[in-house]
Write a protein that holds these residues in place. Structure first.
Motif, PDB file in Angstrom:
ATOM      1  N   UNK A  83     -44.340  16.724 -15.576  1.00  0.00           N
ATOM      2  CA  UNK A  83     -44.901  15.983 -15.090  1.00  0.00           C
ATOM      3  C   UNK A  83     -46.075  16.880 -14.384  1.00  0.00           C
ATOM      4  N   UNK A  84     -47.144  15.969 -13.821  1.00  0.00           N
ATOM      5  CA  UNK A  84     -48.145  16.877 -12.715  1.00  0.00           C
ATOM      6  C   UNK A  84     -48.007  17.157 -11.465  1.00  0.00           C
ATOM      7  N   UNK A  85     -48.017  18.521 -10.904  1.00  0.00           N
ATOM      8  CA  UNK A  85     -47.353  18.526  -8.984  1.00  0.00           C
ATOM      9  C   UNK A  85     -45.999  18.868  -9.322  1.00  0.00           C
ATOM     10  N   UNK A  86     -45.415  18.903 -10.431  1.00  0.00           N
ATOM     11  CA  UNK A  86     -43.835  19.219  -9.895  1.00  0.00           C
ATOM     12  C   UNK A  86     -44.255  20.917  -9.728  1.00  0.00           C
ATOM     13  N   UNK A  87     -43.289  21.569  -9.151  1.00  0.00           N
ATOM     14  CA  UNK A  87     -42.946  22.662  -8.531  1.00  0.00           C
ATOM     15  C   UNK A  87     -42.807  23.737  -9.539  1.00  0.00           C
ATOM     16  N   UNK A  88     -41.190  23.286 -10.953  1.00  0.00           N
ATOM     17  CA  UNK A  88     -40.644  24.259 -11.535  1.00  0.00           C
ATOM     18  C   UNK A  88     -40.463  23.759 -12.787  1.00  0.00           C
ATOM     19  N   UNK A  89     -40.547  24.405 -14.158  1.00  0.00           N
ATOM     20  CA  UNK A  89     -40.617  23.314 -15.802  1.00  0.00           C
ATOM     21  C   UNK A  89     -39.470  22.774 -15.858  1.00  0.00           C
ATOM     22  N   UNK A  90     -39.220  22.482 -16.227  1.00  0.00           N
ATOM     23  CA  UNK A  90     -37.616  21.598 -15.976  1.00  0.00           C
ATOM     24  C   UNK A  90     -36.805  22.093 -17.071  1.00  0.00           C
ATOM     25  N   UNK A  91     -37.506  22.436 -17.806  1.00  0.00           N
ATOM     26  CA  UNK A  91     -36.728  23.208 -19.137  1.00  0.00           C
ATOM     27  C   UNK A  91     -36.315  24.671 -19.121  1.00  0.00           C
ATOM     28  N   UNK A  92     -37.571  25.465 -18.459  1.00  0.00           N
ATOM     29  CA  UNK A  92     -37.617  27.403 -18.400  1.00  0.00           C
ATOM     30  C   UNK A  92     -37.167  27.705 -17.327  1.00  0.00           C
ATOM     31  N   UNK A  93     -37.594  26.570 -16.018  1.00  0.00           N
ATOM     32  CA  UNK A  93     -37.652  26.889 -14.547  1.00  0.00           C
ATOM     33  C   UNK A  93     -39.099  27.776 -14.693  1.00  0.00           C
ATOM     34  N   UNK A  94     -40.264  28.200 -15.257  1.00  0.00           N
ATOM     35  CA  UNK A  94     -40.818  28.165 -14.728  1.00  0.00           C
ATOM     36  C   UNK A  94     -41.739  27.872 -13.281  1.00  0.00           C
ATOM     37  N   UNK A  95     -41.977  29.072 -12.867  1.00  0.00           N
ATOM     38  CA  UNK A  95     -42.509  28.305 -11.554  1.00  0.00           C
ATOM     39  C   UNK A  95     -44.000  27.988 -11.531  1.00  0.00           C
ATOM     40  N   UNK A  96     -45.111  26.729 -11.235  1.00  0.00           N
ATOM     41  CA  UNK A  96     -46.435  26.845 -11.430  1.00  0.00           C
ATOM     42  C   UNK A  96     -46.789  27.272 -10.212  1.00  0.00           C
ATOM     43  N   UNK A  97     -48.123  27.410 -10.358  1.00  0.00           N
ATOM     44  CA  UNK A  97     -48.557  28.620  -8.967  1.00  0.00           C
ATOM     45  C   UNK A  97     -49.750  28.591  -9.415  1.00  0.00           C
ATOM     46  N   UNK A  98     -50.897  27.659  -8.700  1.00  0.00           N
ATOM     47  CA  UNK A  98     -52.776  27.909  -8.582  1.00  0.00           C
ATOM     48  C   UNK A  98     -52.925  26.809 -10.405  1.00  0.00           C
ATOM     49  N   UNK A  99     -52.357  26.203 -10.374  1.00  0.00           N
ATOM     50  CA  UNK A  99     -52.931  25.227 -11.932  1.00  0.00           C
ATOM     51  C   UNK A  99     -53.860  24.948 -11.570  1.00  0.00           C
ATOM     52  N   UNK A 100     -55.014  24.671 -12.260  1.00  0.00           N
ATOM     53  CA  UNK A 100     -56.197  23.649 -11.471  1.00  0.00           C
ATOM     54  C   UNK A 100     -56.140  22.267 -11.748  1.00  0.00           C
ATOM     55  N   UNK A 101     -54.858  22.466 -12.514  1.00  0.00           N
ATOM     56  CA  UNK A 101     -54.546  20.304 -12.618  1.00  0.00           C
ATOM     57  C   UNK A 101     -53.791  20.348 -11.777  1.00  0.00           C
ATOM     58  N   UNK A 102     -52.969  21.185 -10.720  1.00  0.00           N
ATOM     59  CA  UNK A 102     -52.948  20.815  -9.175  1.00  0.00           C
ATOM     60  C   UNK A 102     -53.998  20.833  -8.696  1.00  0.00           C
ATOM     61  N   UNK A 103     -55.166  20.395  -8.231  1.00  0.00           N
ATOM     62  CA  UNK A 103     -55.752  20.347  -7.049  1.00  0.00           C
ATOM     63  C   UNK A 103     -55.817  18.749  -6.872  1.00  0.00           C
ATOM     64  N   UNK A 104     -55.274  18.779  -5.731  1.00  0.00           N
ATOM     65  CA  UNK A 104     -54.738  16.758  -5.200  1.00  0.00           C
ATOM     66  C   UNK A 104     -56.247  17.413  -4.731  1.00  0.00           C
ATOM     67  N   UNK A 105     -56.532  17.765  -3.576  1.00  0.00           N
ATOM     68  CA  UNK A 105     -56.732  17.446  -2.133  1.00  0.00           C
ATOM     69  C   UNK A 105     -58.456  17.284  -3.175  1.00  0.00           C
ATOM     70  N   UNK A 106     -59.057  17.451  -4.367  1.00  0.00           N
ATOM     71  CA  UNK A 106     -59.997  17.635  -5.052  1.00  0.00           C
ATOM     72  C   UNK A 106     -60.072  16.470  -5.685  1.00  0.00           C
ATOM     73  N   UNK A 107     -58.858  15.988  -6.103  1.00  0.00           N
ATOM     74  CA  UNK A 107     -59.271  15.137  -6.818  1.00  0.00           C
ATOM     75  C   UNK A 107     -59.058  13.174  -5.653  1.00  0.00           C
ATOM     76  N   UNK A 108     -58.306  13.849  -4.693  1.00  0.00           N
ATOM     77  CA  UNK A 108     -58.575  13.149  -4.135  1.00  0.00           C
ATOM     78  C   UNK A 108     -60.175  12.649  -3.270  1.00  0.00           C
ATOM     79  N   UNK A 109     -60.467  14.117  -3.439  1.00  0.00           N
ATOM     80  CA  UNK A 109     -62.057  13.671  -2.635  1.00  0.00           C
ATOM     81  C   UNK A 109     -63.088  13.251  -3.569  1.00  0.00           C
ATOM     82  N   UNK A 110     -62.855  12.649  -4.692  1.00  0.00           N
ATOM     83  CA  UNK A 110     -63.672  12.736  -5.638  1.00  0.00           C
ATOM     84  C   UNK A 110     -63.666  11.367  -5.831  1.00  0.00           C
ATOM     85  N   UNK A 111     -62.445  10.962  -5.132  1.00  0.00           N
ATOM     86  CA  UNK A 111     -61.633   9.334  -5.641  1.00  0.00           C
ATOM     87  C   UNK A 111     -62.489   8.895  -4.754  1.00  0.00           C
ATOM     88  N   UNK A 112     -62.254   9.526  -3.010  1.00  0.00           N
ATOM     89  CA  UNK A 112     -62.943   8.682  -2.184  1.00  0.00           C
ATOM     90  C   UNK A 112     -64.581   8.557  -2.004  1.00  0.00           C
TER      91      UNK A 112
END
Length: 236
Positions: A83-112
């Motif tokens: 799922x978008x936004x989770x901190x770690x992969x539930x299958x392998x434990x890989x930690x997500x960092x700096x993924x473009x898909x997680x730019x929440x502030x940009x998505x919110x700004x565009x929506x506004x």
């Protein structure tokens, strides 16, 4: 399994996921011409229908999960759906960092920025609704950026209800982010520093309100004291 013509016919009649009586007759006639066992054909068609229905059910489930939790992604380490936004992969434990898909502030700004309305008050009301319903980020970098963005946008000023509603929506979202950061990253010094600054920004208006209230109370007592002196002087 069957001839190309028969397979094409089967795929055509199953295109909509429903097998009508007329389509059954067409398949049976074709099967008889090719010498195909009818019972065997029926089992084959039923298996195709089951696979199609299962695929459709899985698709609906994924769409529902996406609607509730955000767009699904693939883990770059193991390829599992996450799922978008989770901190770690539930299958392998890989930690997500700096993924473009997680730019929440940009998505919110565009929506506004995309909000349309007949007037500014209507746009502000719609923007307040968007801010209130926007999901809280859960990865460290995304939450940091989002919280900093909320801290600057919380300073919306205005005296009319739509403006106040937008400001209140930003403040409520900041409060949610602060709670999330404290729970998810309690030992991260950078995150806690940003949290402290955000909390301070939230506390300032409360302090100002308290100061105004105390000022009015003091003025009230002062007026009452002056009136009392006047009444005493007049002998009333």
């Amino acid at each position: 399994m069957y001839s190309n013509e028969m397979e094409s016919l089967i795929q055509a009649v199953l295109e909509d996921g429903v097998l009508t009586e007329q389509e059954k007759r067409v398949l049976v006639n074709r099967a008889q011409k090719e010498g195909i066992d009818i019972d065997e054909l029926e089992v084959y068609i039923q298996s195709l229908l089951q696979k199609r229905n299962q695929a459709e059910t899985n698709r609906e489930i994924e769409e529902e999960r996406s609607r509730k939790h955000g767009i699904l992604q693939k883990c770059p380490n193991c390829g599992a759906a996450v799922e978008s936004g989770i901190a770690k992969c539930t299958s392998c434990g890989y930690e997500f960092r700096g993924l473009n898909a997680n730019k929440s502030s940009e998505r919110l700004s565009k929506m506004l920025n995309d909000v349309k309305g007949e007037d500014s008050f209507e746009r502000l009301g719609k923007q307040a609704t968007i801010v209130s319903s926007f999901p809280i980020p859960t990865t460290k970098e995304d939450l940091l950026e989002f919280l900093i963005s909320m801290t600057s946008k919380e300073k919306v000023t205005g005296y009319f209800q739509p403006e106040r509603s937008l400001k209140e929506a930003y403040r409520a979202k900041m409060d949610e982010c602060i709670m999330k950061a404290r729970i998810s990253f309690p030992n991260d010094p950078v995150m806690q520093q940003v949290v402290a600054e955000a909390q301070a920004a939230l506390d300032v208006p409360l302090k100002n309100i308290t100061k105004v209230i105390l000022t009015y109370i003091a003025i009230g007592f002062g007026i009452m004291f002056v009136l009392a002196l006047i009444l005493i002087a007049l002998g009333i």
